[in-house]
Structure formats: structure tokens, C-alpha cells
Design a protein around this motif. Structure first.
Motif, PDB file in Angstrom:
ATOM      1  N   VAL A 110       4.312   6.847  -1.098  1.00 17.20           N
ATOM      2  CA  VAL A 110       5.347   5.945  -1.595  1.00 17.20           C
ATOM      3  C   VAL A 110       4.870   4.519  -1.310  1.00 17.20           C
ATOM      4  O   VAL A 110       4.372   4.232  -0.223  1.00 17.20           O
ATOM      5  CB  VAL A 110       6.709   6.227  -0.912  1.00 17.20           C
ATOM      6  CG1 VAL A 110       7.716   5.128  -1.210  1.00 17.20           C
ATOM      7  CG2 VAL A 110       7.260   7.587  -1.358  1.00 17.20           C
ATOM      8  N   TRP A 111       4.969   3.656  -2.297  1.00 19.42           N
ATOM      9  CA  TRP A 111       4.464   2.277  -2.184  1.00 19.42           C
ATOM     10  C   TRP A 111       5.502   1.380  -1.508  1.00 19.42           C
ATOM     11  O   TRP A 111       6.694   1.495  -1.789  1.00 19.42           O
ATOM     12  CB  TRP A 111       4.170   1.738  -3.584  1.00 19.42           C
ATOM     13  CG  TRP A 111       3.453   0.422  -3.579  1.00 19.42           C
ATOM     14  CD1 TRP A 111       4.019  -0.818  -3.524  1.00 19.42           C
ATOM     15  CD2 TRP A 111       2.040   0.223  -3.632  1.00 19.42           C
ATOM     16  NE1 TRP A 111       3.035  -1.785  -3.534  1.00 19.42           N
ATOM     17  CE2 TRP A 111       1.812  -1.170  -3.605  1.00 19.42           C
ATOM     18  CE3 TRP A 111       0.932   1.083  -3.687  1.00 19.42           C
ATOM     19  CZ2 TRP A 111       0.538  -1.729  -3.643  1.00 19.42           C
ATOM     20  CZ3 TRP A 111      -0.342   0.538  -3.726  1.00 19.42           C
ATOM     21  CH2 TRP A 111      -0.530  -0.858  -3.701  1.00 19.42           C
ATOM     22  N   TYR A 116      -5.286   4.826   3.173  1.00 19.53           N
ATOM     23  CA  TYR A 116      -4.449   3.792   2.565  1.00 19.53           C
ATOM     24  C   TYR A 116      -4.884   3.573   1.116  1.00 19.53           C
ATOM     25  O   TYR A 116      -6.071   3.437   0.832  1.00 19.53           O
ATOM     26  CB  TYR A 116      -4.609   2.459   3.315  1.00 19.53           C
ATOM     27  CG  TYR A 116      -3.805   2.351   4.593  1.00 19.53           C
ATOM     28  CD1 TYR A 116      -4.072   3.160   5.692  1.00 19.53           C
ATOM     29  CD2 TYR A 116      -2.776   1.408   4.703  1.00 19.53           C
ATOM     30  CE1 TYR A 116      -3.335   3.045   6.867  1.00 19.53           C
ATOM     31  CE2 TYR A 116      -2.035   1.292   5.877  1.00 19.53           C
ATOM     32  CZ  TYR A 116      -2.324   2.110   6.953  1.00 19.53           C
ATOM     33  OH  TYR A 116      -1.593   1.982   8.107  1.00 19.53           O
ATOM     34  N   ILE A 117      -3.947   3.518   0.199  1.00 19.07           N
ATOM     35  CA  ILE A 117      -4.237   3.134  -1.189  1.00 19.07           C
ATOM     36  C   ILE A 117      -3.688   1.723  -1.359  1.00 19.07           C
ATOM     37  O   ILE A 117      -2.473   1.512  -1.270  1.00 19.07           O
ATOM     38  CB  ILE A 117      -3.567   4.081  -2.196  1.00 19.07           C
ATOM     39  CG1 ILE A 117      -3.889   5.538  -1.873  1.00 19.07           C
ATOM     40  CG2 ILE A 117      -4.016   3.730  -3.620  1.00 19.07           C
ATOM     41  CD1 ILE A 117      -3.127   6.541  -2.726  1.00 19.07           C
ATOM     42  N   ARG A 118      -4.575   0.769  -1.571  1.00 15.00           N
ATOM     43  CA  ARG A 118      -4.163  -0.639  -1.610  1.00 15.00           C
ATOM     44  C   ARG A 118      -4.180  -1.218  -3.020  1.00 15.00           C
ATOM     45  O   ARG A 118      -3.954  -2.409  -3.204  1.00 15.00           O
ATOM     46  CB  ARG A 118      -5.053  -1.470  -0.666  1.00 15.00           C
ATOM     47  CG  ARG A 118      -4.820  -1.121   0.801  1.00 15.00           C
ATOM     48  CD  ARG A 118      -5.711  -1.917   1.743  1.00 15.00           C
ATOM     49  NE  ARG A 118      -5.481  -1.542   3.128  1.00 15.00           N
ATOM     50  CZ  ARG A 118      -4.535  -2.057   3.921  1.00 15.00           C
ATOM     51  NH1 ARG A 118      -3.727  -3.000   3.467  1.00 15.00           N
ATOM     52  NH2 ARG A 118      -4.407  -1.637   5.162  1.00 15.00           N
ATOM     53  N   ASP A 119      -4.478  -0.382  -3.988  1.00 18.18           N
ATOM     54  CA  ASP A 119      -4.491  -0.828  -5.379  1.00 18.18           C
ATOM     55  C   ASP A 119      -3.392  -0.073  -6.119  1.00 18.18           C
ATOM     56  O   ASP A 119      -3.396   1.160  -6.152  1.00 18.18           O
ATOM     57  CB  ASP A 119      -5.881  -0.531  -5.967  1.00 18.18           C
ATOM     58  CG  ASP A 119      -5.988  -0.949  -7.414  1.00 18.18           C
ATOM     59  OD1 ASP A 119      -6.640  -1.969  -7.673  1.00 18.18           O
ATOM     60  OD2 ASP A 119      -5.412  -0.268  -8.296  1.00 18.18           O
ATOM     61  N   PHE A 120      -2.451  -0.816  -6.697  1.00 15.29           N
ATOM     62  CA  PHE A 120      -1.270  -0.167  -7.280  1.00 15.29           C
ATOM     63  C   PHE A 120      -1.644   0.740  -8.452  1.00 15.29           C
ATOM     64  O   PHE A 120      -1.106   1.843  -8.587  1.00 15.29           O
ATOM     65  CB  PHE A 120      -0.245  -1.224  -7.728  1.00 15.29           C
ATOM     66  CG  PHE A 120       1.081  -0.617  -8.084  1.00 15.29           C
ATOM     67  CD1 PHE A 120       1.958  -0.164  -7.100  1.00 15.29           C
ATOM     68  CD2 PHE A 120       1.451  -0.466  -9.416  1.00 15.29           C
ATOM     69  CE1 PHE A 120       3.173   0.419  -7.421  1.00 15.29           C
ATOM     70  CE2 PHE A 120       2.684   0.113  -9.752  1.00 15.29           C
ATOM     71  CZ  PHE A 120       3.539   0.556  -8.758  1.00 15.29           C
ATOM     72  N   HIS A 127       0.834  -1.205   0.000  1.00 13.88           N
ATOM     73  CA  HIS A 127       0.000   0.000   0.000  1.00 13.88           C
ATOM     74  C   HIS A 127       0.868   1.255   0.000  1.00 13.88           C
ATOM     75  O   HIS A 127       2.064   1.210   0.298  1.00 13.88           O
ATOM     76  CB  HIS A 127      -0.952   0.016   1.204  1.00 13.88           C
ATOM     77  CG  HIS A 127      -0.359  -0.399   2.520  1.00 13.88           C
ATOM     78  ND1 HIS A 127       0.701   0.252   3.107  1.00 13.88           N
ATOM     79  CD2 HIS A 127      -0.675  -1.420   3.369  1.00 13.88           C
ATOM     80  CE1 HIS A 127       0.992  -0.330   4.256  1.00 13.88           C
ATOM     81  NE2 HIS A 127       0.188  -1.371   4.443  1.00 13.88           N
ATOM     82  N   ALA A 128       0.211   2.362  -0.325  1.00 15.77           N
ATOM     83  CA  ALA A 128       0.800   3.691  -0.150  1.00 15.77           C
ATOM     84  C   ALA A 128      -0.185   4.470   0.719  1.00 15.77           C
ATOM     85  O   ALA A 128      -1.358   4.103   0.831  1.00 15.77           O
ATOM     86  CB  ALA A 128       0.991   4.379  -1.497  1.00 15.77           C
ATOM     87  N   VAL A 153      12.203  -4.547   2.722  1.00 17.52           N
ATOM     88  CA  VAL A 153      11.160  -3.618   2.283  1.00 17.52           C
ATOM     89  C   VAL A 153      11.462  -3.232   0.839  1.00 17.52           C
ATOM     90  O   VAL A 153      12.574  -2.772   0.548  1.00 17.52           O
ATOM     91  CB  VAL A 153      11.144  -2.306   3.108  1.00 17.52           C
ATOM     92  CG1 VAL A 153       9.826  -1.568   2.893  1.00 17.52           C
ATOM     93  CG2 VAL A 153      11.393  -2.561   4.568  1.00 17.52           C
ATOM     94  N   ARG A 154      10.514  -3.455  -0.042  1.00 19.15           N
ATOM     95  CA  ARG A 154      10.635  -2.976  -1.416  1.00 19.15           C
ATOM     96  C   ARG A 154       9.882  -1.656  -1.486  1.00 19.15           C
ATOM     97  O   ARG A 154       8.715  -1.574  -1.095  1.00 19.15           O
ATOM     98  CB  ARG A 154      10.020  -3.990  -2.390  1.00 19.15           C
ATOM     99  CG  ARG A 154      10.223  -3.622  -3.858  1.00 19.15           C
ATOM    100  CD  ARG A 154       9.551  -4.602  -4.813  1.00 19.15           C
ATOM    101  NE  ARG A 154       9.962  -5.982  -4.592  1.00 19.15           N
ATOM    102  CZ  ARG A 154       9.168  -6.920  -4.113  1.00 19.15           C
ATOM    103  NH1 ARG A 154       7.921  -6.666  -3.770  1.00 19.15           N
ATOM    104  NH2 ARG A 154       9.618  -8.155  -3.937  1.00 19.15           N
TER     105      ARG A 154
END
Ligand code: TYD
Length: 137
Positions: free
Chosen positions: A97-98, A123-127, A53-54, A71-72
């Protein structure tokens, strides 16, 4: 600024002596924000991928206080991987930042400091959605 410079590794001071190690992390000092929330992740393993997520509002510092994990970190253009493998280092992750956390050792305890209280809606959970929002700016 490139992604690596935006997500610096933070090396904490070792205040240890013959009695053992002591590491201090202080908000607005070594941590570049006021700490509002702390959580920790353990009992994951090498088959698990977390994060993914970002965050629109949250900034984080990740510290493996025991064991190790990776961590990527990506912004869709650049990507790099940090191995967190000592309690004396952390990585700062700014807003938007993702990140994916993975390759947890059995004894991994991943401590996370955040500048916000939890709000699932930031939270943004979709790339693809993340890339779309980044490009809106
Ligand atoms: P999640 O964001 O999926 O964890 P990770 O970042 O490690 O992948 O969170 C797991 C669950 O815990 C989810 O239901 C939301 C909840 N949660 C909170 O209630 N407060 C928090 O501060 C966090 C980080 C998660």
C-alpha cells in the motif's frame, strides 16, 4: 475489502490518571503483528513529503506521539487521508500500500512500528513500478 478497511485506525486505551497519560502498544495485541523495528521521524515540517513508497514485505503502524502529521494512503484506485493528531491513535498500513506522510507540525514526532528489520530492497519508491507490481498479481 476496501482500502479504508484494510488500513484501520487503531485507538489505544487511555490508561492515564491524575498523574498523566499512559498508552500501551503491544505486538500481536493492539498491533496486528510482531514488532521487529521501531523508528521515529521528527524535525520535518509542513514543506516536507516523506514516505512515497510501498513495501513488498513490511507492515507498519504509524502513531504521532507528539504533534501531528497527515498520511495519504492509496492503492492506485482508492485514496484517503488520515490526520494523526493524538498519541492514542495509530493507522495500520499493510504490505503493498502506497503512503505519503506530510504536513508535519514543528513538534511532530511520528513513531513507526514495523514487522520487519530494514531491507531497502523491499521498498518500491517508483509509483509506476508499484502499480505494475500490483497488477502482476
Ligand atoms: P526513508 O525510507 O527515505 O524514510 P521515510 O520513510 O520517512 O521517507 O529512509 C531514510 C533513510 O534512512 C534511508 O537512507 C534509509 C534509512 N533507513 C534505515 O536505515 N532503516 C530504517 O528502518 C528506515 C525506515 C530507514
Amino acid at each position: 475489502m476496501n482500502l479504508k478497511d484494510r488500513c484501520p485506525i487503531i485507538n489505544f486505551k487511555d490508561l492515564g490518571d491524575e498523574r498523566g497519560k499512559l498508552v500501551v502498544v503491544e505486538g500481536n495485541e493492539t498491533i496486528p503483528f510482531d514488532i521487529k523495528r521501531i523508528f521515529y521521524i521528527y524535525d520535518s515540517d509542513s514543506t516536507i513529503i516523506r514516505g512515497q513508497h510501498a513495501n513488498r514485505e513490511s507492515e507498519f503502524v504509524l502513531i504521532n506521539v507528539a504533534g501531528k502529521s497527515k498520511v495519504r494512503i492509496t492503492d492506485g484506485k482508492e485514496e484517503f487521508i488520515v490526520e494523526l493528531n493524538k498519541p492514542m491513535m495509530g493507522v495500520y498500513i499493510p504490505r503493498m500500500v502506497w503512503k505519503d506522510m506530510y504536513d508535519f507540525s514543528k513538534d511532530s514526532v511520528l513513531l513507526v512500528l514495523a514487522n520487519t528489520h530494514y531491507d531497502g530492497s523491499e521498498y518500491i519508491r517508483d509509483f509506476d513500478e508499484y502499480i505494475k507490481e500490483l497488477n502482476k498479481k
